[in-house]
Design a protein around this motif. Sequence first.
Motif, mmCIF file in Angstrom:
data_model
loop_
_atom_site.group_PDB
_atom_site.id
_atom_site.type_symbol
_atom_site.label_atom_id
_atom_site.label_comp_id
_atom_site.label_asym_id
_atom_site.label_seq_id
_atom_site.Cartn_x
_atom_site.Cartn_y
_atom_site.Cartn_z
ATOM 1 N N LEU A 1 -21.148 20.113 24.220
ATOM 2 C CA LEU A 1 -20.261 20.386 23.093
ATOM 3 C C LEU A 1 -20.839 19.704 21.869
ATOM 4 N N ASN A 2 -20.855 20.395 20.734
ATOM 5 C CA ASN A 2 -21.381 19.734 19.541
ATOM 6 C C ASN A 2 -20.356 18.752 18.980
ATOM 7 N N GLY A 3 -20.799 17.951 18.019
ATOM 8 C CA GLY A 3 -19.955 16.890 17.502
ATOM 9 C C GLY A 3 -18.664 17.378 16.885
ATOM 10 N N ALA A 4 -18.703 18.477 16.142
ATOM 11 C CA ALA A 4 -17.487 18.989 15.509
ATOM 12 C C ALA A 4 -16.444 19.367 16.554
ATOM 13 N N ARG A 5 -16.867 19.963 17.663
ATOM 14 C CA ARG A 5 -15.918 20.329 18.715
ATOM 15 C C ARG A 5 -15.378 19.090 19.416
#
Length: 219
Positions: free
Chosen positions: A63-67
């Motif tokens: 999962l990327n940081g924003a998610r």
Amino acid sequence: MTRPIKVLIADDHPIVREGLRLVLERRGDLEVVGEAADGRAAIQLATQFRPDVAIVDLDMPQLNGARVIAELARHLPSCRCLVLTMHEDDAHLSDALAAGAAGFLVKGAGSADIERAVRAAAAGQMVLAPEIGPRVARAMAASRPTRGGEAFADLTERELDLLELLAEGADNQTISRALHLAPKTVRNQVSALLDRIGAPDRAAAGQAARTAGLRRHRN
């Protein structure tokens, strides 16, 4: 004795995690409770250790940081997410703030800046890198409707007074004394003002007021 601020580090580069741990744990008031190399692990560790602050990279596997930030904001709102990334473009900044980030720093920030940012985030303050803050403020000021050549002309007198105090960097206690309001009322009015002007946080609202040249004289 006040307990240490619990910090989670989420970054897929081991050397970055190691460096951050060394920086933070040399101070007695900061404690690294976990390290995650991907987004899913970050959420799992945050759920397990319930940190006060999570330092989150935007580029991570799973999962990327924003998610990650969005998930923590939804399920663990007591954890404030501080972005530390190599990206300083508007798209990444916008994604992070929209997800609920409490701060945005770029890699290359000094150790003292990171320490201050963690403490500020834990205290409920918004933290923007010096090169980021003015861009947010200019975008907000440019997007505000004007009347008679004055930015924020659609705000009430009380909202203008409150915005000026935010521009001065006043905390809720100072605002409470200045405007003779109960602390709970201050929190509610600040939240309503941020929604009204479309500001992601009080620091950006204050910067937008300064950029727009707002000057008020309270009675």
